[in-house]
Design a protein around this motif. Structure first.
Motif, PDB file in Angstrom:
ATOM      1  N   SER A 223      13.706  30.277  26.421  1.00 29.11           N
ATOM      2  CA  SER A 223      12.983  29.456  27.391  1.00 29.11           C
ATOM      3  C   SER A 223      12.747  30.267  28.659  1.00 29.11           C
ATOM      4  O   SER A 223      13.492  31.205  28.968  1.00 29.11           O
ATOM      5  CB  SER A 223      13.785  28.192  27.719  1.00 29.11           C
ATOM      6  N   GLU A 224      11.701  29.917  29.412  1.00 30.91           N
ATOM      7  CA  GLU A 224      11.387  30.631  30.639  1.00 30.91           C
ATOM      8  C   GLU A 224      12.520  30.511  31.659  1.00 30.91           C
ATOM      9  O   GLU A 224      12.700  31.375  32.512  1.00 30.91           O
ATOM     10  CB  GLU A 224      10.073  30.116  31.240  1.00 30.91           C
ATOM     11  N   SER A 225      13.280  29.429  31.580  1.00 29.17           N
ATOM     12  CA  SER A 225      14.355  29.199  32.548  1.00 29.17           C
ATOM     13  C   SER A 225      15.697  29.790  32.111  1.00 29.17           C
ATOM     14  O   SER A 225      16.691  29.654  32.825  1.00 29.17           O
ATOM     15  CB  SER A 225      14.528  27.697  32.796  1.00 29.17           C
ATOM     16  N   MET A 226      15.716  30.430  30.934  1.00 29.06           N
ATOM     17  CA  MET A 226      16.972  30.980  30.424  1.00 29.06           C
ATOM     18  C   MET A 226      17.597  31.925  31.455  1.00 29.06           C
ATOM     19  O   MET A 226      16.984  32.897  31.902  1.00 29.06           O
ATOM     20  CB  MET A 226      16.703  31.731  29.108  1.00 29.06           C
ATOM     21  N   PHE A 227      18.852  31.661  31.856  1.00 31.73           N
ATOM     22  CA  PHE A 227      19.511  32.432  32.903  1.00 31.73           C
ATOM     23  C   PHE A 227      21.009  32.341  32.713  1.00 31.73           C
ATOM     24  O   PHE A 227      21.559  31.262  32.497  1.00 31.73           O
ATOM     25  CB  PHE A 227      19.123  31.870  34.281  1.00 31.73           C
ATOM     26  N   LEU A 228      21.674  33.486  32.764  1.00 29.98           N
ATOM     27  CA  LEU A 228      23.129  33.537  32.655  1.00 29.98           C
ATOM     28  C   LEU A 228      23.629  34.576  33.645  1.00 29.98           C
ATOM     29  O   LEU A 228      23.187  35.727  33.616  1.00 29.98           O
ATOM     30  CB  LEU A 228      23.546  33.920  31.233  1.00 29.98           C
ATOM     31  N   GLU A 229      24.517  34.156  34.548  1.00 33.76           N
ATOM     32  CA  GLU A 229      25.049  35.089  35.530  1.00 33.76           C
ATOM     33  C   GLU A 229      26.563  34.975  35.596  1.00 33.76           C
ATOM     34  O   GLU A 229      27.112  33.877  35.732  1.00 33.76           O
ATOM     35  CB  GLU A 229      24.464  34.824  36.913  1.00 33.76           C
ATOM     36  N   TYR A 230      27.232  36.119  35.480  1.00 32.12           N
ATOM     37  CA  TYR A 230      28.675  36.185  35.668  1.00 32.12           C
ATOM     38  C   TYR A 230      28.960  36.876  36.996  1.00 32.12           C
ATOM     39  O   TYR A 230      28.418  37.960  37.274  1.00 32.12           O
ATOM     40  CB  TYR A 230      29.339  36.969  34.541  1.00 32.12           C
ATOM     41  N   THR A 231      29.808  36.255  37.802  1.00 35.67           N
ATOM     42  CA  THR A 231      30.291  36.869  39.038  1.00 35.67           C
ATOM     43  C   THR A 231      31.771  37.167  38.862  1.00 35.67           C
ATOM     44  O   THR A 231      32.559  36.280  38.505  1.00 35.67           O
ATOM     45  CB  THR A 231      30.084  35.939  40.239  1.00 35.67           C
ATOM     46  N   CYS A 232      32.148  38.413  39.093  1.00 31.73           N
ATOM     47  CA  CYS A 232      33.499  38.869  38.760  1.00 31.73           C
ATOM     48  C   CYS A 232      34.183  39.461  39.992  1.00 31.73           C
ATOM     49  O   CYS A 232      33.529  40.076  40.846  1.00 31.73           O
ATOM     50  CB  CYS A 232      33.443  39.953  37.682  1.00 31.73           C
ATOM     51  N   ALA A 233      35.477  39.265  40.049  1.00 29.33           N
ATOM     52  CA  ALA A 233      36.325  39.928  41.040  1.00 29.33           C
ATOM     53  C   ALA A 233      37.364  40.721  40.254  1.00 29.33           C
ATOM     54  O   ALA A 233      38.455  40.236  39.955  1.00 29.33           O
ATOM     55  CB  ALA A 233      36.977  38.908  41.967  1.00 29.33           C
ATOM     56  N   PHE A 234      36.987  41.951  39.886  1.00 29.77           N
ATOM     57  CA  PHE A 234      37.823  42.746  38.993  1.00 29.77           C
ATOM     58  C   PHE A 234      39.043  43.317  39.717  1.00 29.77           C
ATOM     59  O   PHE A 234      38.925  43.897  40.817  1.00 29.77           O
ATOM     60  CB  PHE A 234      37.035  43.921  38.422  1.00 29.77           C
ATOM     61  N   SER A 235      40.202  43.170  39.085  1.00 26.62           N
ATOM     62  CA  SER A 235      41.358  43.965  39.487  1.00 26.62           C
ATOM     63  C   SER A 235      41.152  45.384  38.978  1.00 26.62           C
ATOM     64  O   SER A 235      40.229  45.657  38.182  1.00 26.62           O
ATOM     65  CB  SER A 235      42.636  43.369  38.902  1.00 26.62           C
ATOM     66  N   GLU A 236      42.026  46.283  39.377  1.00 29.36           N
ATOM     67  CA  GLU A 236      41.918  47.661  38.885  1.00 29.36           C
ATOM     68  C   GLU A 236      42.025  47.709  37.371  1.00 29.36           C
ATOM     69  O   GLU A 236      41.276  48.437  36.704  1.00 29.36           O
ATOM     70  CB  GLU A 236      43.004  48.521  39.536  1.00 29.36           C
ATOM     71  N   LYS A 237      42.930  46.918  36.812  1.00 33.82           N
ATOM     72  CA  LYS A 237      43.111  46.897  35.363  1.00 33.82           C
ATOM     73  C   LYS A 237      41.888  46.322  34.658  1.00 33.82           C
ATOM     74  O   LYS A 237      41.427  46.855  33.636  1.00 33.82           O
ATOM     75  CB  LYS A 237      44.346  46.082  35.000  1.00 33.82           C
ATOM     76  N   GLN A 238      41.308  45.232  35.186  1.00 32.89           N
ATOM     77  CA  GLN A 238      40.114  44.635  34.573  1.00 32.89           C
ATOM     78  C   GLN A 238      38.937  45.597  34.635  1.00 32.89           C
ATOM     79  O   GLN A 238      38.169  45.715  33.670  1.00 32.89           O
ATOM     80  CB  GLN A 238      39.774  43.326  35.279  1.00 32.89           C
ATOM     81  N   ALA A 239      38.781  46.276  35.762  1.00 31.01           N
ATOM     82  CA  ALA A 239      37.693  47.252  35.894  1.00 31.01           C
ATOM     83  C   ALA A 239      37.837  48.362  34.863  1.00 31.01           C
ATOM     84  O   ALA A 239      36.851  48.822  34.263  1.00 31.01           O
ATOM     85  CB  ALA A 239      37.666  47.827  37.306  1.00 31.01           C
ATOM     86  N   GLU A 240      39.071  48.799  34.624  1.00 35.31           N
ATOM     87  CA  GLU A 240      39.328  49.842  33.623  1.00 35.31           C
ATOM     88  C   GLU A 240      39.001  49.339  32.220  1.00 35.31           C
ATOM     89  O   GLU A 240      38.391  50.065  31.416  1.00 35.31           O
ATOM     90  CB  GLU A 240      40.789  50.277  33.702  1.00 35.31           C
TER      91      GLU A 240
END
Length: 284
Positions: A223-240
């Motif tokens: 659909s034209e409105s299809m939208f998915l956004e993730y906002t993340c606050a990564f720890s050092e371990k998650q970023a790795e």
């Protein structure tokens, strides 16, 4: 159905359209439907006589875009120079370059002509194709390294993100894949966390010059409105952990004619990691 499950399902559908197992035939004729194996008019005659030929065959099925470019340079010394490029809008680009003695070029064209006349579908007739004597004759020529070279370009859409993620340096990188735009953005450091955004939305953009002649889409899987956004606050371990996932998505360049790489168009592990570690905004 959640937006993530919907996205994964649609990306697998798009991948399946292109990922036929008869990869050897696909470099000659990439298709977006379950059609018979066909080559462009004039190609086989030009190959038989080794006269110059050039034609593009751009095709579309909704958001899936492919183009096959056929070029015969003609005789160079005692050899017929043949080039075929197959490209998709999901980062897959494969080249077939052949230098064929004139008699081998003629044999190759005759085998392909007989094979084409049998009307096989690469999707449904795989077992018949594998046993077909004309297919075997053509395959023997085009898989002989004395005559032909196959090369698949590297697939890497996250190089800038990977380079800057450990230090959480702000940067953004976009990827266009079969009707979707993936945007990955490192926002920067906030407290002890690295703020990161990943966005998927519908797009009509095509970002490769070899796909410029593709016909416009009449409909879409999304659909034209299809939208998915993730906002993340990564720890050092998650970023790795995330960095390791992005590294696993890189597909090195390869001397091969394997279209299985198209399955990597859907970053499934990445999406699941973001779902489990980030907050989401979803529109369908």
């Amino acid at each position: 159905m959640s937006a993530l499950k919907y996205l994964i399902k649609m990306m697998l559908v798009l991948s399946a359209v292109l990922c036929f197992k008869s990869a050897q035939a696909q470099i000659l004729s990439i298709n977006v439907e379950v059609d018979k194996f066909t080559l462009p008019d004039g190609f086989l005659t030009s190959l038989e006589n080794c006269v110059p030929f050039h034609k593009e065959r751009p095709l579309r099925r909704k958001d899936v875009v492919v183009n096959t470019i056929y070029t015969i340079d003609g005789l160079k010394g005692d050899y017929c120079s043949l080039h075929i490029t197959g490209i998709t809008n999901s980062s897959v680009e494969i080249h077939q370059d052949c230098e064929l003695p004139a008699d081998v070029a003629k044999t190759y064209s005759h085998a392909l002509h007989r094979f084409q006349n049998k009307g096989y579908s690469p999707r449904w007739d795989e077992r018949y194709i594998a046993r077909d004597p004309d297919y075997k004759a053509a395959l023997k020529i085009m898989s002989d390294p004395k005559y032909c070279r196959f090369y698949r370009e590297e697939i890497d859409n996250t190089q800038n993100i990977r380079r800057n993620l450990a230090a959480c340096m702000p940067t953004e990188q976009k990827e266009i894949a079969s009707g979707l735009e993936f945007s990955r953005e490192i926002i920067g450091i906030k407290g002890d966390s690295c703020i990161y955004k990943f966005t998927v939305q519908k797009t009509d953009k095509i970002d490769h010059i070899l796909l410029k002649n593709i016909p416009p889409a009449e409909s879409s899987y999304f659909s034209e409105s299809m939208f998915l956004e993730y906002t993340c606050a990564f720890s050092e371990k998650q970023a790795e952990q995330y960095l390791h996932i992005l590294e696993s998505e890189v597909i090195p360049a390869e001397e091969d004619f394997d279209y299985a790489a198209v399955w990597h168009v859907a970053p499934l592990e990445e999406l699941e990691f973001l779902r489990d570690n980030c907050s989401a905004e979803i529109r369908k």
